[in-house]
Design an enzyme around this catalytic site. Sequence first.
Site, short mmCIF file in Angstrom:
data_model
loop_
_atom_site.label_atom_id
_atom_site.label_comp_id
_atom_site.label_asym_id
_atom_site.label_seq_id
_atom_site.Cartn_x
_atom_site.Cartn_y
_atom_site.Cartn_z
N CYS A 2 50.32 47.73 57.20
CA CYS A 2 50.66 47.93 55.75
C CYS A 2 50.43 46.72 54.95
O CYS A 2 50.95 45.76 55.21
CB CYS A 2 51.87 48.64 55.63
SG CYS A 2 52.15 50.10 56.39
N LYS A 576 45.50 44.38 61.88
CA LYS A 576 45.35 42.97 62.38
C LYS A 576 46.64 42.31 62.32
O LYS A 576 47.04 41.56 63.15
CB LYS A 576 44.49 42.24 61.22
CG LYS A 576 44.27 40.92 61.72
CD LYS A 576 42.98 40.39 61.05
CE LYS A 576 42.69 38.95 61.66
NZ LYS A 576 42.13 38.94 63.31
C1 G6P Z 1 47.15 42.55 66.56
C2 G6P Z 1 45.47 42.13 66.44
C3 G6P Z 1 45.32 41.38 67.64
C4 G6P Z 1 46.10 40.10 67.72
C5 G6P Z 1 47.57 40.50 68.01
C6 G6P Z 1 48.48 39.56 67.63
O1 G6P Z 1 47.27 43.35 67.50
O2 G6P Z 1 45.06 43.45 66.35
O3 G6P Z 1 44.00 40.84 67.12
O4 G6P Z 1 45.75 39.49 68.88
O5 G6P Z 1 48.01 41.60 66.70
O6 G6P Z 1 48.46 38.81 66.33
P1 G6P Z 1 48.79 37.57 66.03
O7 G6P Z 1 48.63 37.44 64.44
O8 G6P Z 1 50.30 37.34 66.30
O9 G6P Z 1 47.88 36.51 66.60
#
Ligand code: G6P
Length: 581
Positions: A2, A576
């Site tokens: 969000c 993301k």
């Molecule tokens: C989400 C995203 C992934 C990412 C994960 C951890 O699942 O889709 O691409 O690796 O979060 O996110 P961060 O921002 O903590 O690296």
Amino acid sequence: MCGIVGILSEQPHSIRSNTLHMLKRLEYRGYDSVGVATLEGDIQKEAGQVDPFVATITDYETCGSIAHTRWATHGGVSRVNSHPHSDATGEFMIVHNGIIENADELQAMVPGCRPLSETDSEVIAAFFRHRVVEDGLSMEEAIQDFFRVTEGTYAVLLMRKGDERMYALKHNSPLALARVGGLAGGAFVLASDISAFSDETGEAYFFDDMTYAIVAPDAFEVFGADGAAHAMVPHSFEWSSEEATLEEHPHFMIKEILEQPQTALRLLESFRTIQSEPLTAFAAHMKRARRIVFLSCGTSYHASLIGAFMLNQLNYEAHTVIASEFENFILVDASTFVIAISQSGETMDVILPLKQIIDDCAGLGAIVNVPHSTIQRLSTVSLDLLAGQEICVASTKAFTNQVIALMGLAERLGFDIDLSVIPGKISQTLEDIDPICKHLADELSDRNEIYVLGRGAAYPMAREIALKFKEIDYIHAEGMMAGELKHGTLALIEDGTPVICLIPGSDRSMLSSQREVEARGARTIVVSNTGEGEVNVPPSGNAEFAIYACLFGHLLSYYIGVARDLPIDKPRNLAKSVTVG
Ligand code: G6P
């Protein structure tokens, strides 16, 4: 998870050109539905993404607007569950990022409240109407009451028809505020993160937990949950807006993959310049600690496995744990240095355990991409990844820089590696493997399963490559320790099953695993750094091989996604920045 935006301006602004333009820049946080409300009480919202919504809405000029892009948690993807929400009369309007855990209790405090939606958010508007209109509290008293009675995570923007101010409340979910001089005679923008306004300003205020702001078009005040004044200082940041445009590329994923020679170089240069001191300080914390524990999720977890691999080679006691299982699988004491790795710096699964342990451990080192993010602000010492904004949900360039940052730290602790060659070898790898990735994508695009095997530093990459097949290509994939194959998974290998084998040097155990699957008819694809594979990356040590092998996985998953005509940058059901636990 969000994205929220609010604009309060001195002269009227356009909800299409200003509010939704900024919201679009937060769309990577969630893209199930979109909506916008004006201070005059007009609410427009719809299931789906920002662009089609913008094309159909009625544009309004207003001095106050709030907007929301949703990643569904409570309630399905529908117009009625979209934000903004209002109370039954339409007087109080809110957008919310987070989860109100005791939404039922809040609802019980509002006699006659019958929410239209299945969300945990709609009740917030009803709560404020009841406290202000029925109970006669001032807006400030109602906000303080909200902090007292509400459990969960929230960044809320609240407007009331006829009130020219905007109210912002924050606990656990991120919220930033910026002054944008060039917008409608001067405006305050409130947003989930700096990406919303980074093309307009390089300075922002970041809210602390349990604080709220009252924002007028030309001034704002911030208070603690008890109503006491709370100081917030501005921070400057560098966050290029060019990175938010596709330029000549069809998708952000390929653009971000191809940017890696430059982003890797930028990070390595910073180790000699602006990040030299933080790098030394970070490494000193690691040296002093009795043990090191990495905390991370998703792709960032795979980077942390490489970190643990290198530290164990140096005889450091290093552990990794997936952050959402932190309390179940790891102990932290006063001699443990914790390293949180996160692209966004806002992942709630990481933030929640960090807040629990921060006072009991030897310190927190943060490795993040988004400057001034929550995880960075919690940390004792931190490194910026300097990968620039990453838009594709699946992380590529930020991941590579996470691995390089860990290599930089490991090098300071004695790990034998020549970091300076990495950007050039990334460039060479991308060029060399492009044709074979396209060819393999044609072959694999109709497959339903792919296995990826690795050992040592290549094991995390096996997991990372498999993750990309799942999130980008919707192919079931398993990335595993090659040694575990014979303890179960081998039963799934049949004639033609694709198995990618990551084999640095002439790793004998990996070669055995390759033969074991080939003996069962598997179609093996060997990634090698000795020129003996179907896919060949530059000669390198084992840790470095991990980077180049991963480029292969990222590129292959991209081309398979293209062949399958999938929404590569915004895969279904994902977001993301995962800011709910
Ligand atoms: C989400 C995203 C992934 C990412 C994960 C951890 O699942 O889709 O691409 O690796 O979060 O996110 P961060 O921002 O903590 O690296």
